[in-house]
Design a protein around this motif. Structure first.
Motif, PDB file in Angstrom:
ATOM      1  N   ARG A 119      -3.516  -0.623  13.084  1.00 26.31           N
ATOM      2  CA  ARG A 119      -2.455  -1.636  13.155  1.00 26.31           C
ATOM      3  C   ARG A 119      -1.961  -1.921  11.734  1.00 26.31           C
ATOM      4  O   ARG A 119      -2.011  -3.033  11.216  1.00 26.31           O
ATOM      5  CB  ARG A 119      -2.946  -2.909  13.838  1.00 26.31           C
ATOM      6  N   PHE A 120      -1.451  -0.881  11.133  1.00 28.07           N
ATOM      7  CA  PHE A 120      -1.054  -0.853   9.725  1.00 28.07           C
ATOM      8  C   PHE A 120       0.217  -1.660   9.482  1.00 28.07           C
ATOM      9  O   PHE A 120       1.225  -1.485  10.162  1.00 28.07           O
ATOM     10  CB  PHE A 120      -0.840   0.608   9.323  1.00 28.07           C
ATOM     11  N   ALA A 121       0.157  -2.565   8.491  1.00 24.87           N
ATOM     12  CA  ALA A 121       1.326  -3.301   7.990  1.00 24.87           C
ATOM     13  C   ALA A 121       2.093  -4.031   9.092  1.00 24.87           C
ATOM     14  O   ALA A 121       3.320  -4.088   9.069  1.00 24.87           O
ATOM     15  CB  ALA A 121       2.255  -2.360   7.228  1.00 24.87           C
ATOM     16  N   PHE A 156      -9.191  -9.401  -2.933  1.00 27.79           N
ATOM     17  CA  PHE A 156      -9.222  -8.508  -1.780  1.00 27.79           C
ATOM     18  C   PHE A 156      -7.803  -8.344  -1.234  1.00 27.79           C
ATOM     19  O   PHE A 156      -7.092  -9.329  -1.020  1.00 27.79           O
ATOM     20  CB  PHE A 156     -10.132  -9.070  -0.694  1.00 27.79           C
ATOM     21  N   SER A 157      -7.412  -7.091  -0.992  1.00 31.25           N
ATOM     22  CA  SER A 157      -6.086  -6.827  -0.445  1.00 31.25           C
ATOM     23  C   SER A 157      -6.199  -5.826   0.696  1.00 31.25           C
ATOM     24  O   SER A 157      -7.198  -5.116   0.820  1.00 31.25           O
ATOM     25  CB  SER A 157      -5.149  -6.281  -1.529  1.00 31.25           C
ATOM     26  N   SER A 158      -5.160  -5.792   1.534  1.00 30.32           N
ATOM     27  CA  SER A 158      -5.139  -4.817   2.616  1.00 30.32           C
ATOM     28  C   SER A 158      -3.747  -4.727   3.218  1.00 30.32           C
ATOM     29  O   SER A 158      -2.983  -5.696   3.198  1.00 30.32           O
ATOM     30  CB  SER A 158      -6.139  -5.189   3.712  1.00 30.32           C
ATOM     31  N   PHE A 159      -3.440  -3.557   3.776  1.00 25.46           N
ATOM     32  CA  PHE A 159      -2.244  -3.393   4.589  1.00 25.46           C
ATOM     33  C   PHE A 159      -2.476  -3.916   6.006  1.00 25.46           C
ATOM     34  O   PHE A 159      -1.519  -4.030   6.777  1.00 25.46           O
ATOM     35  CB  PHE A 159      -1.858  -1.909   4.682  1.00 25.46           C
ATOM     36  N   PHE A 181       4.404  -3.053   3.349  1.00 27.31           N
ATOM     37  CA  PHE A 181       4.964  -1.728   3.589  1.00 27.31           C
ATOM     38  C   PHE A 181       6.071  -1.852   4.628  1.00 27.31           C
ATOM     39  O   PHE A 181       5.823  -2.232   5.751  1.00 27.31           O
ATOM     40  CB  PHE A 181       3.896  -0.755   4.089  1.00 27.31           C
ATOM     41  N   ASP A 182       7.278  -1.579   4.254  1.00 31.80           N
ATOM     42  CA  ASP A 182       8.487  -1.448   5.074  1.00 31.80           C
ATOM     43  C   ASP A 182       8.989  -2.726   5.756  1.00 31.80           C
ATOM     44  O   ASP A 182       9.999  -2.713   6.450  1.00 31.80           O
ATOM     45  CB  ASP A 182       8.371  -0.311   6.091  1.00 31.80           C
TER      46      ASP A 182
END
Length: 275
Positions: A119-121, A156-159, A181-182
């Protein structure tokens, strides 16, 4: 003045996400923070590697001399896998953190909890958000346990929103940031939902720079319809931009007023008058 964050330990000049890259980047006086990627070995141990598969490639060169999904590979195999044709191997997160001084911060990107369904971005609905948090929780708990032994600055980071939900639930004392992202609005929604200290947009969405009319990271060459720098700063968030590969890009972003620049090469922040 924008701080410099070494992308995978300055991946442009060293084998990315390795101990050697970490040491070299930490020794550079310009480096404020290292950015790294973490995911689990088959046993759940956090290891430092970007791609989900070991046979990925960089400019035609194999990422490692092993193959398969990282989270289906034994820790022993991962620790023997040579990175980008060098003698450097895939480190555990523990080994990586032990190799660097605590005067340098670390941006830990939560890359993958061990699944192809990321379940990206996406900005998720309530029900999906809870489910994705549970998917991420076991791995994030392992990462936090390791990071507890590091006294330097941690971000801490994440897409993936599920990863941010998990880190906020498990260790709210740490700073967090969504990677964009996008979809700028989705990134801002997630930052607000978790009251994130920072947000990490790609380099081509900063209004007022020449980069804003170039295509990159899911965005076209159309001018951004949201001024993410102005909006994030108005909300009290730090803006760290990814990923810069030359001094032309660095100069534009620094002049625009971003807080941090995630860079592939050292030395990009050196004033143009002394380059």
């Amino acid at each position: 003045m924008a701080t410099v964050i070494a992308h995978r330990g300055y991946a442009g000049v060293a084998p990315e996400n390795t101990v050697a890259a970490a040491i070299r980047a930490a020794e550079d006086g310009e480096t404020t923070m290292l950015e790294i990627d973490v995911q689990p070995a088959a046993c759940g141990t956090p290891v430092v590697l970007h791609d989900e598969r070991l046979e990925g490639r960089r400019n035609g060169r194999p990422l490692t001399d092993a193959s398969g999904l990282v989270w289906e590979t034994s820790l022993e195999t991962l620790q023997l896998a040579r990175v980008l044709g060098t003698d450097e191997t895939v480190p555990t997160l523990t080994e990586f953190l032990e190799a660097i001084p605590e005067t340098v911060g670390v941006n830990v990107e939560l890359k993958n909890p061990g699944t192809t369904d990321l379940r990206f971005a996406e900005s998720l609905s309530d029900s999906v958000r809870a489910e994705r948090r549970e998917v991420w929780t076991p791995f994030v708990e392992r990462v936090v346990d390791v990071c507890a032994g590091f006294d330097g600055e941690l971000l801490f980071s994440s897409f993936c929103e599920g990863a941010l939900a998990a880190i906020r639930d498990i260790a709210p004392e740490y700073a967090a940031a969504p990677l964009v992202f996008d979809d700028l609005e989705a990134g801002l929604e997630i930052a607000r939902r978790y009251d994130c200290e920072a947000i990490h947009p790609p380099r081509n969405v900063i209004v007022g720079t020449g980069l804003a009319t170039t295509s990159y990271a899911g965005f076209s060459d159309a001018a951004p319809d949201i001024d993410i720098l102005e909006t994030a700063h108005a909300e009290g968030r730090t803006v760290n931009v990814w990923t810069v590969t030359n001094w032309h890009q660095f100069d534009q972003l620094a002049a625009a007023g971003v807080d941090g620049i995630i860079a592939d090469y050292p030395g990009l922040g050196v004033p143009s008058s002394v380059r």
